[in-house]
Every structure is written in structure tokens, then in C-alpha cells.
Design an enzyme around this catalytic site. Structure first.
Site, mmCIF file in Angstrom:
data_model
loop_
_atom_site.group_PDB
_atom_site.id
_atom_site.type_symbol
_atom_site.label_atom_id
_atom_site.label_comp_id
_atom_site.label_asym_id
_atom_site.label_seq_id
_atom_site.Cartn_x
_atom_site.Cartn_y
_atom_site.Cartn_z
ATOM 1 N N CYS A 149 43.240 42.669 40.347
ATOM 2 C CA CYS A 149 43.041 42.612 38.885
ATOM 3 C C CYS A 149 41.581 42.607 38.465
ATOM 4 O O CYS A 149 41.270 42.861 37.317
ATOM 5 C CB CYS A 149 43.666 41.372 38.255
ATOM 6 S SG CYS A 149 44.633 40.350 39.258
ATOM 7 N N HIS A 194 53.182 40.064 37.959
ATOM 8 C CA HIS A 194 53.075 41.525 37.942
ATOM 9 C C HIS A 194 53.644 42.097 39.243
ATOM 10 O O HIS A 194 53.734 41.381 40.248
ATOM 11 C CB HIS A 194 51.602 41.955 37.851
ATOM 12 C CG HIS A 194 50.950 41.667 36.543
ATOM 13 N ND1 HIS A 194 49.858 40.829 36.423
ATOM 14 C CD2 HIS A 194 51.222 42.110 35.294
ATOM 15 C CE1 HIS A 194 49.488 40.778 35.153
ATOM 16 N NE2 HIS A 194 50.299 41.541 34.447
HETATM 17 C C1 CIR Z 1 47.102 36.754 32.665
HETATM 18 O O1 CIR Z 1 48.018 35.923 32.698
HETATM 19 O O2 CIR Z 1 47.206 37.805 32.039
HETATM 20 C C2 CIR Z 1 45.836 36.459 33.428
HETATM 21 N N1 CIR Z 1 45.553 35.073 33.381
HETATM 22 C C3 CIR Z 1 45.956 36.926 34.842
HETATM 23 C C4 CIR Z 1 46.137 38.403 34.974
HETATM 24 C C5 CIR Z 1 46.179 38.850 36.367
HETATM 25 N N2 CIR Z 1 46.261 40.261 36.438
HETATM 26 C C6 CIR Z 1 46.887 40.920 37.390
HETATM 27 O O3 CIR Z 1 47.536 40.318 38.243
HETATM 28 N N3 CIR Z 1 46.842 42.237 37.349
#
Ligand code: CIR
Length: 261
Positions: free
Chosen positions: A256, A165
Site C-alpha cells: 500500500c 483488501h
Molecule cells: C485504511 O483503512 O484505508 C488504511 N488505514 C489502510 C489502508 C491499507 N491499504 C492497503 O492495504 N492497500
């Protein structure tokens, strides 16, 4: 902007089944829950009242609530996450947002947006087109933000293999100060409308630490990144270091784990 509230959700019993490319081995759920408790404590210490969503075993990545919405002082946008396995996460978050936001908007198909791709800097929003956020979603979100009276810039981060991201590599710390990993620094050059003062660079070996989050008077950083901690202190920034090892295994960072407003 000063925050008064945050939405959080503890990792689910199915946490280890979430999406990850980290290759660091499976997370320890008990430790992840403990780290989450400490994270919540740090938010409270920073002055926030927390709204706790219940664990959601149907969605292993549901602790990463930031990806499900973009919150502003004038309204909220419920996203449509890029990973199909994460789309169902938005329902509970939306229910919670309805209680506190009168202006609630949505990213709709075919667009996708993960909140982790949205970096706000004093009312200007940088939206990253990534593996998860596509052009349709980014344009929809920019439109909603324009309706709410905010500016937005769209940047393409897809050439940056290390960035899941935008905020994996970029954080706005307030007062014109940015934190940027090597891959994300270039994004700032094309952005018009965001305050651009100092950029504190994150060393490649500490890349994970670029996902820091300013919460009122402190900046939360991941524990175990001494160079960055020292750089921030040298710049007069108060930090609180939190152990994030189990979330890192699942590609998650500090930002997150909460939706701040
Ligand atoms: C994913 O791959 O969607 C989750 N395992 C991790 C999301 C992390 N979110 C973020 O960096 N905003």
C-alpha cells in the site's frame, strides 16, 4: 513486469487519526517516517526512481497511495476509494499521474475501488469485492482494463473477515508463484486467465506477511516473519525484509505504500 518508477507519500502528521481495526495502539510518527524512508531506500535499491508526494495532513491515510490508482503499462485508472475519508487523496495522485500517463481513466460514483483490492499477475487483474471495493467499482475497473487490452476476474472476499483488501492476503510474485494466506487461497481457485503455478502458503500466525511485493529482482517482505522468509529463500526468491510495525498499527502493508509502474 519490470518497474522503473514509483509514487510514494510519507505519513502525515495526522497519521494516527487514520482508519484502523488493528487494535495495536497508536503509531509513533517519527518511527513511521523512518520506516517509510527505509522503504523508499529499498525501492531505489531495486532500481526505481521515486516521485515523492508531499505529506497531506488533511488525509491521515494518505501514505497508503496504492489505494488511489491502478497502474498498468498501457494506462492508469484513478480509483474512488471506498472510505469517504479517503476520497480526497486521489486529487494529488491524479495530478502526478497526468505527467506520466496519457491514458488516464476514472472509477466514478456510485462505484468504489481501493487499489489494495487489485492484484496483477502478468497482465491479468484479480479484483476483490471487499469492504471497500463494491461490485459497481469492480465492474467499471474491469471495463477499463478490458479497453486497455487486459483480462480481469472479480472475486468476492467479503466473507473473509480478516481481509481488509484482497492483497492483505494475496501477492503475486511472478513466474506463476503466489503467496496466499489461508483466507485468500480460495480466491485463486475461481480465477481463470491468471498464471497459476506454485502457491506458497502463509501460516495463520504470520498472516500479516502475506502482503509482500515483488519489485524487479527482489520481493519486499515485512520483517519479523521467519517462516515465510525461510520458505521464500527455499524457493529461490531473494527477499528484503522491512520493519513495518507502525504501518501495521494502521492496517497498512508493504504494497500500500507505493504505486509502482
Ligand atoms: C485504511 O483503512 O484505508 C488504511 N488505514 C489502510 C489502508 C491499507 N491499504 C492497503 O492495504 N492497500
Amino acid at each position: 513486469m519490470r518497474f522503473t518508477h514509483a509514487i510514494v507519500r510519507p505519513p502525515a502528521p495526522t497519521f494516527a487519526a487514520g482508519l484502523t481495526a488493528a487494535d495495536l495502539g497508536p503509531p509513533n510518527l517519527a518511527l513511521a517516517l523512518e520506516q517509510h524512508r527505509r522503504y523508499c531506500g529499498a525501492l531505489e535499491q531495486a532500481g526505481l526512481e521515486l516521485r515523492h508526494l508531499e505529506q497531506d495532513a488533511r488525509h491521515p491515510d494518505s501514505t497508503f497511495v496504492e489505494d488511489t490508482a491502478v497502474l498498468t503499462a498501457r494506462g492508469a485508472v484513478v480509483t474512488r476509494p471506498g472510505a469517504p475519508s479517503r476520497r480526497g487523496e486521489v486529487a494529488d495522485v491524479e495530478r502526478c499521474l497526468r505527467e506520466c500517463f496519457t491514458d488516464l481513466r476514472h472509477v466514478v460514483a456510485p462505484g468504489t475501488v481501493d487499489g489494495g483490492d487489485v492484484c496483477e499477475a502478468d497482465g491479468h487483474f484479480i479484483i476483490g469485492v471487499s469492504m471497500r471495493t463494491d461490485e459497481h467499482g469492480a465492474a467499471q475497473l474491469a471495463g477499463h482494463l478490458a479497453d486497455l487490452g487486459y483480462g480481469a476476474s472479480i472475486v468476492d472476499i467479503r466473507a473473509n473477515a480478516g481481509l481488509l483488501h484482497l492483497k492483505t492476503g494475496l501477492a503475486y510474485l511472478g513466474e506463476g508463484v503466489w503467496l496466499a494466506g489461508t483466507g485468500a487461497r480460495g480466491c485463486l481457485e475461481s480465477v481463470r486467465g491468471a498464471p497459476l503455478g506454485r502457491v506458497i502458503e502463509v501460516a495463520p500466525e504470520e498472516a500479516y506477511a502475506a502482503n509482500a511485493v515483488r519489485v524487479n529482482d527482489v520481493v519486499l517482505i515485512a520483517a519479523g516473519y521467519p517462516r515465510l522468509a525461510a520458505d521464500l529463500t527455499r524457493n529461490g526468491i531473494r527477499t528484503v525484509a522491512l520493519d513495518m510495525s507502525e504501518f501495521r498499527r494502521m492496517d497498512g502493508g508493504l504494497s500500500c505504500l507505493s504505486l509502482r509502474y
